[in-house]
Design an enzyme around this catalytic site. Structure first.
Site, PDB file in Angstrom:
ATOM      1  CB  ILE A  12      54.697 -27.776  80.174  1.00  0.00           C
ATOM      2  CG1 ILE A  12      53.776 -27.731  78.888  1.00  0.00           C
ATOM      3  CG2 ILE A  12      53.944 -28.051  81.467  1.00  0.00           C
ATOM      4  CD1 ILE A  12      53.487 -29.143  78.383  1.00  0.00           C
ATOM      5  CB  VAL A  34      53.459 -32.062  84.240  1.00  0.00           C
ATOM      6  CG1 VAL A  34      52.546 -32.896  84.150  1.00  0.00           C
ATOM      7  CG2 VAL A  34      53.525 -30.972  83.533  1.00  0.00           C
ATOM      8  CG  ASP A  35      47.649 -32.458  87.950  1.00  0.00           C
ATOM      9  OD1 ASP A  35      47.120 -31.161  87.687  1.00  0.00           O
ATOM     10  OD2 ASP A  35      46.966 -33.377  88.446  1.00  0.00           O
ATOM     11  CB  SER A 118      51.429 -42.098  81.128  1.00  0.00           C
ATOM     12  OG  SER A 118      50.054 -42.235  81.364  1.00  0.00           O
ATOM     13  CB  THR A 119      56.714 -40.866  80.918  1.00  0.00           C
ATOM     14  OG1 THR A 119      57.100 -39.650  81.004  1.00  0.00           O
ATOM     15  CG2 THR A 119      56.267 -41.515  79.419  1.00  0.00           C
ATOM     16  N   GLY A 120      55.936 -40.254  84.192  1.00  0.00           N
ATOM     17  CA  GLY A 120      56.245 -40.068  85.562  1.00  0.00           C
ATOM     18  C   GLY A 120      55.875 -40.932  86.871  1.00  0.00           C
ATOM     19  CB  VAL A 121      53.596 -40.480  89.393  1.00  0.00           C
ATOM     20  CG1 VAL A 121      53.041 -41.475  90.486  1.00  0.00           C
ATOM     21  CG2 VAL A 121      54.340 -39.363  90.094  1.00  0.00           C
ATOM     22  CE1 TYR A 122      48.823 -41.632  88.026  1.00  0.00           C
ATOM     23  CE2 TYR A 122      47.836 -41.325  85.651  1.00  0.00           C
ATOM     24  CZ  TYR A 122      47.799 -41.277  87.144  1.00  0.00           C
ATOM     25  OH  TYR A 122      46.680 -40.721  87.779  1.00  0.00           O
TER      26      TYR A 122
HETATM   27  P1  ADP Z   1      52.192 -39.192  85.166  1.00  0.00           P
HETATM   28  O1  ADP Z   1      51.135 -39.234  86.389  1.00  0.00           O
HETATM   29  O2  ADP Z   1      51.211 -38.998  83.946  1.00  0.00           O
HETATM   30  O3  ADP Z   1      52.921 -39.926  85.303  1.00  0.00           O
HETATM   31  P2  ADP Z   1      54.014 -37.001  86.045  1.00  0.00           P
HETATM   32  O4  ADP Z   1      53.727 -35.471  86.230  1.00  0.00           O
HETATM   33  O5  ADP Z   1      54.332 -37.793  87.180  1.00  0.00           O
HETATM   34  O6  ADP Z   1      52.655 -37.558  85.115  1.00  0.00           O
HETATM   35  O7  ADP Z   1      54.890 -37.328  84.885  1.00  0.00           O
HETATM   36  C1  ADP Z   1      54.853 -36.909  83.449  1.00  0.00           C
HETATM   37  C2  ADP Z   1      55.892 -36.350  82.686  1.00  0.00           C
HETATM   38  O8  ADP Z   1      55.960 -34.785  83.232  1.00  0.00           O
HETATM   39  C3  ADP Z   1      57.208 -36.661  83.340  1.00  0.00           C
HETATM   40  O9  ADP Z   1      58.144 -36.988  82.183  1.00  0.00           O
HETATM   41  C4  ADP Z   1      57.799 -35.464  84.028  1.00  0.00           C
HETATM   42  O10 ADP Z   1      59.316 -35.450  83.854  1.00  0.00           O
HETATM   43  C5  ADP Z   1      57.197 -34.339  83.225  1.00  0.00           C
HETATM   44  N1  ADP Z   1      57.147 -33.040  84.025  1.00  0.00           N
HETATM   45  C6  ADP Z   1      57.239 -32.981  85.270  1.00  0.00           C
HETATM   46  N2  ADP Z   1      57.090 -31.384  85.774  1.00  0.00           N
HETATM   47  C7  ADP Z   1      56.986 -30.897  84.426  1.00  0.00           C
HETATM   48  C8  ADP Z   1      56.934 -29.517  83.973  1.00  0.00           C
HETATM   49  N3  ADP Z   1      56.849 -28.454  84.796  1.00  0.00           N
HETATM   50  N4  ADP Z   1      56.925 -29.405  82.576  1.00  0.00           N
HETATM   51  C9  ADP Z   1      57.013 -30.204  81.647  1.00  0.00           C
HETATM   52  N5  ADP Z   1      56.935 -31.434  82.124  1.00  0.00           N
HETATM   53  C10 ADP Z   1      56.991 -31.834  83.471  1.00  0.00           C
END
Ligand code: ADP
Length: 170
Positions: A12, A34-35, A118-122
């Site tokens: 992104i 992603v953050d 929210s679909t990653g660590v959350y």
């Molecule tokens: P959360 O804490 O809201 O779950 P995460 O960052 O752990 O956030 O994950 C949210 C989503 O972002 C996941 O589906 C992950 O695959 C995706 N993600 C991680 N890095 C990137 C990136 N550089 N660009 C787009 N999506 C990403």
């Protein structure tokens, strides 16, 4: 309607859009996933701007410039941590999408890209999160002219395939 929703599999931080949405945490001081990628790509000024916002509650959103990103703005929203689905998680996730879209409308953004909040660590179940995301965005776009385009930007294959399936049913 469908020409206002796009699906891509990409990082992104590379997108040349008016706003990208960040799946942030309540501190707004950066994190993993992603953050972390957004903060690394945008540079230190983003962290400085975020510190000035003094955090964000779950289900809400705040906006900053994109600094060194191609995107003009970053909309920081805080998704719910999945517990068991009975602690308001679906409603809070829905709220992340509407609150982010509302900020995009206020700034007259033409194009906005969302990660899979929210679909990653959350740990929010991916199928359910995708269904909520698509339904919320579709409903919003029926009422509003801006943003003109919403991009679901998936990063992992599993999410991309889920979105492909759900969007092909529309
Ligand atoms: P959360 O804490 O809201 O779950 P995460 O960052 O752990 O956030 O994950 C949210 C989503 O972002 C996941 O589906 C992950 O695959 C995706 N993600 C991680 N890095 C990137 C990136 N550089 N660009 C787009 N999506 C990403």
């Amino acid at each position: 309607m469908n020409n206002r929703i796009e699906l891509i599999k990409d990082d992104i931080t590379t997108l040349d859009v008016d706003a990208i949405v960040n799946a942030a945490n309540q501190t707004l001081r950066g994190g993993g996933g992603v953050d972390g990628a957004i903060h690394r790509a945008a540079g230190r000024e983003l962290l400085q701007a975020c510190i000035g916002l003094e955090g964000c509650d779950t289900g809400y959103a705040k906006i900053t410039p994109g600094f060194r990103l191609p995107a003009k703005y970053v909309i920081h929203t805080v998704g719910p941590v999945w517990r068991d689905g009975h602690h308001g998680e679906p409603e809070l996730l829905r709220s992340c999408y509407t609150e982010s879209l509302t900020l995009a409308t206020i700034e007259k953004c033409t194009s906005v890209a969302f990660p899979n909040i929210s679909t990653g660590v959350y740990r929010f179940p991916k199928e359910q999160a995708a269904a909520i995301a698509i339904e919320t965005v579709r409903t919003y776009l029926q009422e509003e002219e801006f943003p003109q385009k919403v991009i679901f930007c998936c990063f992992d294959d599993e999410n991309y395939e889920i979105y492909q399936e759900l969007l092909s049913d529309l």
